[in-house]
Enzyme design. Structure first.
Site, PDB file in Angstrom:
ATOM      1  N   ASN A  11     -10.186  -3.922  -1.408  1.00 52.89           N
ATOM      2  CA  ASN A  11     -10.112  -2.722  -2.249  1.00 52.89           C
ATOM      3  C   ASN A  11      -9.320  -2.935  -3.527  1.00 52.89           C
ATOM      4  O   ASN A  11      -8.448  -3.800  -3.557  1.00 52.89           O
ATOM      5  CB  ASN A  11      -9.428  -1.599  -1.433  1.00 52.89           C
ATOM      6  CG  ASN A  11     -10.459  -0.770  -0.686  1.00 52.89           C
ATOM      7  OD1 ASN A  11     -11.554  -0.564  -1.185  1.00 52.89           O
ATOM      8  ND2 ASN A  11     -10.080  -0.288   0.487  1.00 52.89           N
ATOM      9  N   TYR A  46     -13.751  10.993  -1.624  1.00 58.47           N
ATOM     10  CA  TYR A  46     -12.759  10.547  -2.628  1.00 58.47           C
ATOM     11  C   TYR A  46     -12.821  11.377  -3.911  1.00 58.47           C
ATOM     12  O   TYR A  46     -11.891  11.352  -4.721  1.00 58.47           O
ATOM     13  CB  TYR A  46     -12.950   9.053  -2.946  1.00 58.47           C
ATOM     14  CG  TYR A  46     -12.438   8.169  -1.832  1.00 58.47           C
ATOM     15  CD1 TYR A  46     -11.121   7.737  -1.800  1.00 58.47           C
ATOM     16  CD2 TYR A  46     -13.264   7.806  -0.777  1.00 58.47           C
ATOM     17  CE1 TYR A  46     -10.642   6.955  -0.762  1.00 58.47           C
ATOM     18  CE2 TYR A  46     -12.792   7.026   0.270  1.00 58.47           C
ATOM     19  CZ  TYR A  46     -11.484   6.597   0.271  1.00 58.47           C
ATOM     20  OH  TYR A  46     -10.998   5.828   1.307  1.00 58.47           O
ATOM     21  N   ARG A  86       0.841  -1.213   0.000  1.00 58.98           N
ATOM     22  CA  ARG A  86       0.000   0.000   0.000  1.00 58.98           C
ATOM     23  C   ARG A  86       0.871   1.256   0.000  1.00 58.98           C
ATOM     24  O   ARG A  86       0.554   2.237  -0.671  1.00 58.98           O
ATOM     25  CB  ARG A  86      -0.900  -0.010   1.241  1.00 58.98           C
ATOM     26  CG  ARG A  86      -1.627   1.317   1.426  1.00 58.98           C
ATOM     27  CD  ARG A  86      -2.599   1.257   2.577  1.00 58.98           C
ATOM     28  NE  ARG A  86      -3.184   2.553   2.854  1.00 58.98           N
ATOM     29  CZ  ARG A  86      -4.108   2.772   3.771  1.00 58.98           C
ATOM     30  NH1 ARG A  86      -4.551   1.774   4.502  1.00 58.98           N
ATOM     31  NH2 ARG A  86      -4.603   3.978   3.974  1.00 58.98           N
ATOM     32  N   HIS A 104     -16.400   4.722  -4.037  1.00 54.59           N
ATOM     33  CA  HIS A 104     -15.425   5.806  -3.908  1.00 54.59           C
ATOM     34  C   HIS A 104     -15.573   6.829  -5.046  1.00 54.59           C
ATOM     35  O   HIS A 104     -14.643   7.575  -5.345  1.00 54.59           O
ATOM     36  CB  HIS A 104     -13.987   5.276  -3.792  1.00 54.59           C
ATOM     37  CG  HIS A 104     -13.728   4.625  -2.450  1.00 54.59           C
ATOM     38  ND1 HIS A 104     -12.489   4.236  -2.026  1.00 54.59           N
ATOM     39  CD2 HIS A 104     -14.575   4.303  -1.429  1.00 54.59           C
ATOM     40  CE1 HIS A 104     -12.571   3.706  -0.813  1.00 54.59           C
ATOM     41  NE2 HIS A 104     -13.844   3.731  -0.440  1.00 54.59           N
ATOM     42  N   CYS A 150     -19.025  -0.983   1.453  1.00 53.40           N
ATOM     43  CA  CYS A 150     -18.122   0.092   1.830  1.00 53.40           C
ATOM     44  C   CYS A 150     -18.746   0.816   3.011  1.00 53.40           C
ATOM     45  O   CYS A 150     -19.975   0.861   3.138  1.00 53.40           O
ATOM     46  CB  CYS A 150     -17.951   1.042   0.656  1.00 53.40           C
ATOM     47  SG  CYS A 150     -16.846   2.411   1.015  1.00 53.40           S
TER      48      CYS A 150
HETATM   49  C1  G6P Z   1     -12.443   3.938   4.302  1.00 52.37           C
HETATM   50  C2  G6P Z   1     -12.621   3.364   2.924  1.00 52.37           C
HETATM   51  C3  G6P Z   1     -11.895   2.061   2.793  1.00 52.37           C
HETATM   52  C4  G6P Z   1     -10.444   2.295   3.132  1.00 52.37           C
HETATM   53  C5  G6P Z   1     -10.314   2.890   4.527  1.00 52.37           C
HETATM   54  C6  G6P Z   1      -8.875   3.290   4.792  1.00 52.37           C
HETATM   55  O1  G6P Z   1     -13.048   3.100   5.206  1.00 52.37           O
HETATM   56  O2  G6P Z   1     -13.963   3.178   2.608  1.00 52.37           O
HETATM   57  O3  G6P Z   1     -12.008   1.579   1.499  1.00 52.37           O
HETATM   58  O4  G6P Z   1      -9.720   1.089   3.046  1.00 52.37           O
HETATM   59  O5  G6P Z   1     -11.088   4.045   4.644  1.00 52.37           O
HETATM   60  O6  G6P Z   1      -8.661   3.396   6.164  1.00 52.37           O
HETATM   61  P1  G6P Z   1      -7.181   3.322   6.713  1.00 52.37           P
HETATM   62  O7  G6P Z   1      -7.290   3.434   8.175  1.00 52.37           O
HETATM   63  O8  G6P Z   1      -6.619   2.001   6.250  1.00 52.37           O
HETATM   64  O9  G6P Z   1      -6.456   4.465   6.081  1.00 52.37           O
END
Ligand code: G6P
Length: 434
Positions: free
Chosen positions: A148, A253, A94, A199, A169
């Site tokens: 994702n 987003y 990531r 998103h 989501c």
């Molecule tokens: C939101 C989005 C998810 C994403 C997450 C990231 O929940 O809908 O798709 O993965 O945020 O959260 P994080 O704590 O991993 O940055």
């Protein structure tokens, strides 16, 4: 009732288990089976131990058994639901997704733009392998996909497998909570109409006890303040003007599309300071796993709320409960379009309000997309469909066209170098590209 969690070692798993425990009376789960890969084994053990303590604390020991395994095929038989929340390559992959596009002049993000594209290439083949196992071992089970980029992975699953798959989501529930707080009312009193893609969704109407309060919401400064989040580079007045002009509230987003220069500048500034979201999450996770390993800790740590997945257990549990005959219920889901949005292909996966009844899901038709954002949604859907083709077939031509069509890439001159870079950096997870 058996639930199998793929990516069981995720630091989010206790959030899901917490939701299951909270709703155990109306949704009596008896088995939770966590599944992960060898690299995730140690984390999964820590999560499993902690979740067992949560179960004991809830007084449900003996009613719910929780097991952990690295053998997916052994876990699947008997599952009613399979929840997919894996991340191939972990947080390190990531972080690459977030950093790799920056030297090309493009924002780096986990699900949007080239970062989301790279994740889709890694995740689609693995999701299809899971689906193939489900077809053989638990063909009646529902697959609930959080992996994702959720909308794109769900479209690949819908089109390339026979499993009953729904994409989920937490953003729609989060938006409902935030708007309720702005109006100072209980969230249940609000009804939000969503259209678009995961998103890339838009709230086109907000009803409070049946009364249309959309205009009020769109002009409230608090709405714009929530929307721009932690991007001080974006002017509040500019954002307010945009929301009123669009006549809809876009998912946060959409900031990347409407303010590409500002969001890029922010990402670049953070990268220069050695910061990015993946790294922040790694730091949160380090602390979280220490807590999960502590035999004295048996309650979901407050620290978990610093992850972005707020309300994700609520979304999952309400969907599973409704599918088990607890309906009719309404929920925002990622499902096949059919004729719900006439401006998009019928096989496209869209994110919209759905009715869940008698084990079946039907989208309410949001109607044609408003001209204000029709083109953007259609273009991103074209990118998504090309991405699915590229990921499934390992087709570099489709991959090139996918990036070329992405609104954030901004020019053919960037595409080849960007694609080469993505394929090289992700090579261990992309066997389909040879
Ligand atoms: C939101 C989005 C998810 C994403 C997450 C990231 O929940 O809908 O798709 O993965 O945020 O959260 P994080 O704590 O991993 O940055």
């Amino acid at each position: 009732m058996k639930i199998v969690v793929i990516g069981g070692g995720s630091s989010y798993t206790p959030e899901l288990v917490g939701g299951i425990l909270e709703h155990h009376r109306s949704f009596p789960v008896s088995q939770i089976c966590l599944v992960d890969v060898t690299d995730g084994a140690a984390k999964q053990e820590a999560v499993a131990g902690f979740c067992r303590r949560m179960i004991r604390k809830a007084g449900l020991e003996g009613k719910i058994s929780l097991t952990a395994t690295l053998d997916r095929r052994a876990a699947l038989p008997g599952a009613a639901f399979v929840i997919s929340q894996f991340r191939a390559g972990g947080m390190a992959a990531r972080e690459k997704d977030e950093l790799l596009p920056l030297p090309h002049g493009i924002v780096g993000q986990e699900t949007t733009g080239p970062g989301g594209f790279a994740a889709a290439l890694r995740h689609i083949p693995a999701a299809l392998e899971l689906a193939a196992d489900m077809e053989r071992l638990c063909p009646e089970a529902f697959l609930i996909n959080f992996t994702n980029p959720s909308g794109i992975v769900t479209e690949a699953l819908q089109r390339r497998s026979r499993v009953k798959c729904i994409g989920l989501c937490n953003i729609p529930l989060t938006m409902q909570r935030v708007l309720a707080a702005i109006l100072n009312v209980a969230p249940e009193r609000l009804e939000l109409a969503f259209t678009g893609l995961n998103h890339l969704s838009f709230v086109t109407r907000v009803l409070l006890d049946g009364r249309d309060v959309t205009a009020e919401i769109l002009s409230a400064p608090e709405t714009a303040l929530f929307w721009i989040g932690d991007f001080p580079e974006i002017g509040l007045e500019e954002a307010r003007h945009l929301l009123r002009a669009l006549g809809a509230l876009p998912s946060p987003y959409l900031l990347y599309y409407y303010f590409p220069r500002q969001t890029f500048a922010a990402a670049k500034r953070r990268a220069e300071e050695g910061k990015n979201r993946a790294r922040e999450v790694m730091a949160i996770e380090e602390e979280l796993f220490q807590l999960y390993r502590d035999p004295q800790v048996d309650e979901k740590p407050a620290l978990l709320s610093r992850r972005g997945g707020a309300f994700y257990s609520e979304a999952a549990v309400s969907l599973m409960r409704a599918l088990c005959g607890g309906g009719p219920a309404r929920q925002v889901l990622n499902v096949q379009n059919g004729s719900a949005i006439p401006d998009l292909p019928p096989e496209a996966v869209i994110e919209t309000n759905c009715l869940i009844e008698g084990g079946a899901i039907r989208p309410f038709s949001p109607g044609p997309l408003p001209a204000a954002f029709r083109g953007l949604v259609q273009q991103v859907k074209a990118y998504e469909q090309l991405t699915v083709e590229a990921a499934v077939k390992g087709d570099k031509g489709a991959a090139y066209l996918a990036l070329l069509n992405h609104p954030l890439v901004g020019g053919a001159d960037r595409v080849r170098a960007l694609l080469d870079n993505i394929l090289r950096e992700n090579a261990p997870w992309l066997p389909q590209f040879g």
